[in-house]
Write a protein that holds these residues in place. Structure first.
Motif, PDB file in Angstrom:
ATOM      1  N   ASN A 112       0.622  -1.293  -0.040  1.00  0.00           N
ATOM      2  CA  ASN A 112       0.006   0.115   0.032  1.00  0.00           C
ATOM      3  C   ASN A 112       0.833   1.347   0.137  1.00  0.00           C
ATOM      4  O   ASN A 112       0.587   2.189  -0.700  1.00  0.00           O
ATOM      5  CB  ASN A 112      -0.927  -0.059   0.992  1.00  0.00           C
ATOM      6  CG  ASN A 112      -1.782   1.382   1.147  1.00  0.00           C
ATOM      7  OD1 ASN A 112      -1.515   2.158   2.002  1.00  0.00           O
ATOM      8  ND2 ASN A 112      -2.959   1.584   0.382  1.00  0.00           N
ATOM      9  N   THR A 113       2.141   1.095   0.830  1.00  0.00           N
ATOM     10  CA  THR A 113       2.744   2.515   0.948  1.00  0.00           C
ATOM     11  C   THR A 113       3.515   2.701  -0.469  1.00  0.00           C
ATOM     12  O   THR A 113       3.930   3.820  -0.712  1.00  0.00           O
ATOM     13  CB  THR A 113       3.821   2.269   1.830  1.00  0.00           C
ATOM     14  OG1 THR A 113       3.320   1.926   3.180  1.00  0.00           O
ATOM     15  CG2 THR A 113       4.508   3.492   2.116  1.00  0.00           C
ATOM     16  N   ASN A 164       9.788   3.265   0.593  1.00  0.00           N
ATOM     17  CA  ASN A 164       9.323   1.899   1.234  1.00  0.00           C
ATOM     18  C   ASN A 164      10.398   1.070   1.582  1.00  0.00           C
ATOM     19  O   ASN A 164      11.107   0.970   0.407  1.00  0.00           O
ATOM     20  CB  ASN A 164       8.368   1.581   0.447  1.00  0.00           C
ATOM     21  CG  ASN A 164       7.326   0.550   0.838  1.00  0.00           C
ATOM     22  OD1 ASN A 164       7.182   0.785   2.155  1.00  0.00           O
ATOM     23  ND2 ASN A 164       6.656  -0.445   0.106  1.00  0.00           N
ATOM     24  N   LEU A 165      11.101   0.887   2.702  1.00  0.00           N
ATOM     25  CA  LEU A 165      12.043   0.141   3.004  1.00  0.00           C
ATOM     26  C   LEU A 165      11.479  -1.147   3.347  1.00  0.00           C
ATOM     27  O   LEU A 165      10.735  -1.261   4.156  1.00  0.00           O
ATOM     28  CB  LEU A 165      12.750   0.350   3.965  1.00  0.00           C
ATOM     29  CG  LEU A 165      13.570   1.968   3.799  1.00  0.00           C
ATOM     30  CD1 LEU A 165      14.570   2.167   5.069  1.00  0.00           C
ATOM     31  CD2 LEU A 165      14.194   2.033   2.400  1.00  0.00           C
ATOM     32  N   PHE A 166      12.185  -2.347   2.874  1.00  0.00           N
ATOM     33  CA  PHE A 166      11.810  -3.506   2.854  1.00  0.00           C
ATOM     34  C   PHE A 166      12.592  -4.174   4.195  1.00  0.00           C
ATOM     35  O   PHE A 166      13.816  -4.167   4.205  1.00  0.00           O
ATOM     36  CB  PHE A 166      12.275  -4.631   1.581  1.00  0.00           C
ATOM     37  CG  PHE A 166      11.865  -5.884   1.756  1.00  0.00           C
ATOM     38  CD1 PHE A 166      10.470  -6.286   1.133  1.00  0.00           C
ATOM     39  CD2 PHE A 166      12.673  -7.046   2.281  1.00  0.00           C
ATOM     40  CE1 PHE A 166      10.070  -7.515   1.208  1.00  0.00           C
ATOM     41  CE2 PHE A 166      12.148  -8.260   2.322  1.00  0.00           C
ATOM     42  CZ  PHE A 166      10.894  -8.472   1.908  1.00  0.00           C
ATOM     43  N   PRO A 167      11.933  -4.861   5.197  1.00  0.00           N
ATOM     44  CA  PRO A 167      10.542  -5.235   4.977  1.00  0.00           C
ATOM     45  C   PRO A 167       9.719  -4.603   5.987  1.00  0.00           C
ATOM     46  O   PRO A 167       8.368  -4.586   5.778  1.00  0.00           O
ATOM     47  CB  PRO A 167      10.726  -6.737   5.677  1.00  0.00           C
ATOM     48  CG  PRO A 167      11.669  -6.653   6.618  1.00  0.00           C
ATOM     49  CD  PRO A 167      12.747  -5.640   6.249  1.00  0.00           C
ATOM     50  N   ASN A 168      10.035  -3.629   6.991  1.00  0.00           N
ATOM     51  CA  ASN A 168       8.934  -3.173   7.821  1.00  0.00           C
ATOM     52  C   ASN A 168       8.988  -1.660   8.363  1.00  0.00           C
ATOM     53  O   ASN A 168       8.283  -1.451   9.094  1.00  0.00           O
ATOM     54  CB  ASN A 168       9.580  -3.789   9.245  1.00  0.00           C
ATOM     55  CG  ASN A 168      10.590  -3.380   9.926  1.00  0.00           C
ATOM     56  OD1 ASN A 168      11.514  -2.954   9.636  1.00  0.00           O
ATOM     57  ND2 ASN A 168      10.405  -3.349  11.144  1.00  0.00           N
ATOM     58  N   ILE A 169       9.842  -0.817   7.371  1.00  0.00           N
ATOM     59  CA  ILE A 169       9.616   0.500   7.631  1.00  0.00           C
ATOM     60  C   ILE A 169       9.267   1.491   6.346  1.00  0.00           C
ATOM     61  O   ILE A 169      10.125   1.054   5.440  1.00  0.00           O
ATOM     62  CB  ILE A 169      10.738   1.233   8.504  1.00  0.00           C
ATOM     63  CG1 ILE A 169      10.500   2.635   8.918  1.00  0.00           C
ATOM     64  CG2 ILE A 169      11.966   0.962   7.576  1.00  0.00           C
ATOM     65  CD1 ILE A 169       9.872   2.754  10.205  1.00  0.00           C
ATOM     66  N   SER A 170       8.379   2.333   6.448  1.00  0.00           N
ATOM     67  CA  SER A 170       8.422   3.427   5.385  1.00  0.00           C
ATOM     68  C   SER A 170       8.377   4.702   5.990  1.00  0.00           C
ATOM     69  O   SER A 170       8.024   4.909   7.114  1.00  0.00           O
ATOM     70  CB  SER A 170       7.016   2.837   4.573  1.00  0.00           C
ATOM     71  OG  SER A 170       6.108   4.157   4.483  1.00  0.00           O
ATOM     72  N   PHE A 171       8.888   5.457   5.269  1.00  0.00           N
ATOM     73  CA  PHE A 171       9.043   6.911   5.406  1.00  0.00           C
ATOM     74  C   PHE A 171       7.981   7.667   4.568  1.00  0.00           C
ATOM     75  O   PHE A 171       8.162   7.824   3.438  1.00  0.00           O
ATOM     76  CB  PHE A 171      10.374   7.316   5.042  1.00  0.00           C
ATOM     77  CG  PHE A 171      11.552   6.941   5.697  1.00  0.00           C
ATOM     78  CD1 PHE A 171      11.830   5.557   5.628  1.00  0.00           C
ATOM     79  CD2 PHE A 171      12.644   7.673   6.364  1.00  0.00           C
ATOM     80  CE1 PHE A 171      13.021   5.162   5.950  1.00  0.00           C
ATOM     81  CE2 PHE A 171      13.589   7.176   6.838  1.00  0.00           C
ATOM     82  CZ  PHE A 171      13.684   5.782   6.937  1.00  0.00           C
ATOM     83  N   SER A 172       6.747   7.818   5.060  1.00  0.00           N
ATOM     84  CA  SER A 172       5.469   8.135   4.188  1.00  0.00           C
ATOM     85  C   SER A 172       5.171   9.387   4.331  1.00  0.00           C
ATOM     86  O   SER A 172       4.559   9.991   5.464  1.00  0.00           O
ATOM     87  CB  SER A 172       4.455   7.239   4.782  1.00  0.00           C
ATOM     88  OG  SER A 172       3.269   7.366   3.979  1.00  0.00           O
ATOM     89  N   MET A 173       5.619  10.188   3.343  1.00  0.00           N
ATOM     90  CA  MET A 173       5.164  11.631   3.377  1.00  0.00           C
ATOM     91  C   MET A 173       5.702  12.392   4.641  1.00  0.00           C
ATOM     92  O   MET A 173       6.587  13.100   4.584  1.00  0.00           O
ATOM     93  CB  MET A 173       3.804  11.856   3.056  1.00  0.00           C
ATOM     94  CG  MET A 173       3.528  11.588   1.427  1.00  0.00           C
ATOM     95  SD  MET A 173       1.936  12.251   0.634  1.00  0.00           S
ATOM     96  CE  MET A 173       2.514  13.684   0.201  1.00  0.00           C
ATOM     97  N   ALA A 231       8.155  22.865   5.211  1.00  0.00           N
ATOM     98  CA  ALA A 231       8.419  21.557   5.908  1.00  0.00           C
ATOM     99  C   ALA A 231       7.282  20.899   6.581  1.00  0.00           C
ATOM    100  O   ALA A 231       7.105  19.754   6.707  1.00  0.00           O
ATOM    101  CB  ALA A 231       9.745  21.492   6.754  1.00  0.00           C
ATOM    102  N   VAL A 232       6.383  21.726   6.827  1.00  0.00           N
ATOM    103  CA  VAL A 232       5.572  21.082   8.151  1.00  0.00           C
ATOM    104  C   VAL A 232       4.461  20.209   7.404  1.00  0.00           C
ATOM    105  O   VAL A 232       4.143  19.166   8.101  1.00  0.00           O
ATOM    106  CB  VAL A 232       4.597  22.491   8.703  1.00  0.00           C
ATOM    107  CG1 VAL A 232       3.394  22.901   7.499  1.00  0.00           C
ATOM    108  CG2 VAL A 232       3.663  22.080   9.955  1.00  0.00           C
ATOM    109  N   GLY A 233       4.045  20.269   6.160  1.00  0.00           N
ATOM    110  CA  GLY A 233       3.106  19.232   5.574  1.00  0.00           C
ATOM    111  C   GLY A 233       3.923  17.823   5.012  1.00  0.00           C
ATOM    112  O   GLY A 233       3.163  16.873   4.713  1.00  0.00           O
ATOM    113  N   GLY A 234       5.164  17.808   5.276  1.00  0.00           N
ATOM    114  CA  GLY A 234       5.775  16.686   4.891  1.00  0.00           C
ATOM    115  C   GLY A 234       6.560  16.642   3.480  1.00  0.00           C
ATOM    116  O   GLY A 234       6.302  17.658   2.739  1.00  0.00           O
ATOM    117  N   SER A 235       7.288  15.460   3.176  1.00  0.00           N
ATOM    118  CA  SER A 235       7.899  15.529   1.801  1.00  0.00           C
ATOM    119  C   SER A 235       6.666  14.973   0.767  1.00  0.00           C
ATOM    120  O   SER A 235       5.782  14.304   1.363  1.00  0.00           O
ATOM    121  CB  SER A 235       9.026  14.513   2.027  1.00  0.00           C
ATOM    122  OG  SER A 235       9.896  14.997   2.969  1.00  0.00           O
ATOM    123  N   GLY A 236       7.173  15.347  -0.487  1.00  0.00           N
ATOM    124  CA  GLY A 236       6.247  14.595  -1.437  1.00  0.00           C
ATOM    125  C   GLY A 236       6.518  13.345  -1.825  1.00  0.00           C
ATOM    126  O   GLY A 236       6.175  13.053  -3.013  1.00  0.00           O
TER     127      GLY A 236
END
Lengths: 160, 425
Positions: B207-208, B305-314, B296-301
């Motif tokens: 999904n990410t 997605n890093l395998f297997p368990n962490i994502s940097f999601s916006m 910066a307040v609204g996050g990155s565009g």
């Protein structure tokens, strides 16, 4: 010891009405129960004391309450399309403090959700700050401390 | 007699169920495959366990999991960080409970074995019965290999896999960009929301890196935004892309203008952050500082997605924890700036609550879609789940990586090929 039965009954009636409105999704009426500066909070950390500076599950001012209701009623959110009515009950109602300006009341707040046959209970302790308004009250604060808040929840398609 | 379970055959079968353009539904629901995934995937790679700010003070700890194994991430008095298996070396009880806290030692509640924050076994009641039986120095809590990049702490049960930075490879550039969300301040976590959904962990992993769903599933979220902001999130026709970064990692750039938060500082203040800009200016922050914070307040565009368990999601970290074949726990971790103005971090938390978590305007709809994948994928005797979107229109990125359109399934294919490789190993 004096028991202010009249106040207790008024508070009880108000909270029952609020719960019944939410179970019946009378969200527009529910919005009218609020003072403009009221806040609706479902915390992650039930021991926090400064919710504004803490991440919560929900921290709704008037604008966010309005948006939340629009989302729940708008028909665009797939998670709300299949949501079934909730059933909630209030007990152990205790008036913590009362003045002419506001009444703080605590209670046990039990909500059952039916997620396509999977019955999910959400026990909570709730705290309300009510402001007297003619013969009833307006909500200044509603704080719902879910028992499982700091462990894990499921996704929620209604208002606690 | 029961036939012994051929674990290698199960893992190989799972690997064989990943084709280039499709994956099989059994990967979402087979409990035998799930057990092998814990071993082949989670126990044999770098698994994210914490951001350093979660254990910022001495004696601070948080608990986490590598697959299903409980671990403790703790900062010692002298500042060093240890990652320890949360398991007493005597009879196996956990020595630390709760999500996070502060302690000077870990004491097993069962028989009172006491461990230091470095894991060493310090003391135990009535030690004389171990005379000539046990060397205390060999019975500390098991210390895991761990390495950090940009404050993100990863641990592994494997002593022979590559260094973390080699594993991250092409993802490092994007991690560097993502960390600019501190807006000139060191990035710190601001708390997390946890929820579970009745579905497999890989449905969430997919999904990410799935932009295709956004305008459909998140229609109600888009309706709750002002028009200009909703247009920014209408990115499927834009210049975004998904890039395969190697080792199962991928980046999905949705809003190219928000890739580098240190650029475009002179752009007009977006309408939805006008109040924040006014508040910061009223507090006496310079125009330059206000612009940096608002930018910066609204996050990155993008979503990394890093395998297997962490994502940097916006604007947040998404950590997934596999519970069983058909249940997954998700942690949505809010982030802000250490020492940044309160108004900045408050705004970031409110934005997070707006979309993320069990009562957000986005997450519950994602959750509904995932649950339906889990249920619907059971139907029929075909059983293939398609991940071929955009395959015929792939390009090579400036960094030399395979790149597809923003709504392609390039990132899913990248993750599944890494999955296949590990399951077949």
């Amino acid at each position: 010891m004096t028991i202010n039965n009249q106040l207790f009954n008024q508070v009880s009636e108000f909270l029952s009405t609020e719960a019944d409105m939410l179970d019946h999704r009378e969200y527009q009426d529910w919005l009218k129960l609020w003072q403009p500066d009221g806040v609706y909070i479902v915390p992650v950390d039930v021991n926090a004391d400064d919710y504004k500076n803490t991440l919560n599950v929900a921290y709704d001012d008037e604008h966010m309450r309005q948006l939340r209701v629009e989302r729940l009623e708008g028909g665009e959110a797939v998670s709300t399309a299949v949501a079934m009515p909730t059933v909630r009950s209030i007990s152990a109602l205790r008036i913590v403090s009362a003045s002419d300006d506001e009444v703080t009341v605590r209670c046990s707040y039990m909500l059952y959700e039916n997620k396509e046959g999977d019955l999910r209970p959400y026990p909570a302790k709730a705290e309300f700050v009510l402001v007297p308004n003619s013969d009833s009250f307006l909500l200044k604060k509603k704080l719902v401390k879910l028992m499982r808040a700091s462990q894990y929840l499921a996704t929620i398609s209604y208002i606690f | 007699m029961n036939k012994p379970i051929d674990k290698e055959a199960i893992a190989q079968r799972a690997a064989d169920l990943v084709l280039e353009d499709r994956v099989h539904k059994d990967l979402y629901s087979d409990p035998d495959i799930f057990e092998e995934e814990l071993d082949k995937v989670f126990n044999n790679t770098w698994v994210w366990v914490a951001h350093e700010s979660e254990v910022s003070g001495k004696n601070n700890y948080k608990t986490a999991k590598i697959g299903r194994q409980p671990v403790i991430v703790v900062r010692e008095r002298k500042g060093g960080i240890n990652v320890l298996l949360n398991r007493c070396r005597h009879r196996g009880a956990t020595v630390c409970e709760g999500n996070a806290g502060k302690t000077k030692a870990f004491t097993c509640p069962y028989h009172g074995w006491g461990y230091g924050l470095d894991g060493s076994l310090r003391a135990l009641p009535k030690p004389e019965e171990y005379e000539n039986l046990m060397d205390k120095s060999e019975f500390g809590l098991v210390k895991l290999r761990h390495e950090s990049y940009q404050g993100m702490i990863f641990a592994t049960l494997s002593d022979d896999i590559e260094p973390l930075e080699d594993f991250l490879g092409g993802a490092k550039k994007w991690i560097d960009l993502f960390m600019k969300q501190g807006a000139g301040y060191p990035l710190k976590t601001l708390g997390e929301q946890r929820f579970r959904f009745p579905g497999n962990w890989k449905i969430q992993l997919e999904n990410t890196t799935d932009a295709y769903h956004f305008p459909i599933v998140h229609k109600s979220f888009l309706s709750s935004m002002d028009e200009t902001s909703a247009e920014i999130f209408d990115f499927l026709d834009g210049d975004g892309f998904v890039e395969d970064l190697g080792n199962g990692h991928s980046v999905m750039v949705m809003i190219p203008e928000l890739v580098d938060l240190e650029e475009k500082l002179d752009d007009p203040i977006p309408e939805r952050f006008a109040d924040l800009a006014t508040e910061l200016a009223a507090e006496g922050h310079s125009d330059e500082e206000v612009r940096r914070l608002v930018r910066a307040v609204g996050g990155s565009g993008f979503n990394l997605n890093l395998f297997p368990n962490i994502s940097f999601s916006m604007a947040f970290f998404r950590n997934l924890v596999p519970i069983s074949a058909q249940e997954t726990e998700i942690h949505h971790i809010a982030i802000g700036g250490e020492g940044a103005p309160d108004a900045y971090n408050q705004k970031r938390m409110r934005l997070h609550e707006h979309f993320q978590g069990p009562m957000g305007f986005g997450t519950p709809d994602d959750g509904e879609a995932w649950e339906r994948v889990q249920r619907g994928s059971m139907a029929g005797d075909d059983g293939w789940i398609m991940v071929n979107r955009g395959m015929s229109r792939m390009k090579t990125s400036a960094d030399g990586n395979p790149q597809g359109a923003v709504c392609s399934e390039t990132g899913m294919r990248a993750a599944y090929q890494q999955y296949k490789k590990q399951m077949a190993s």
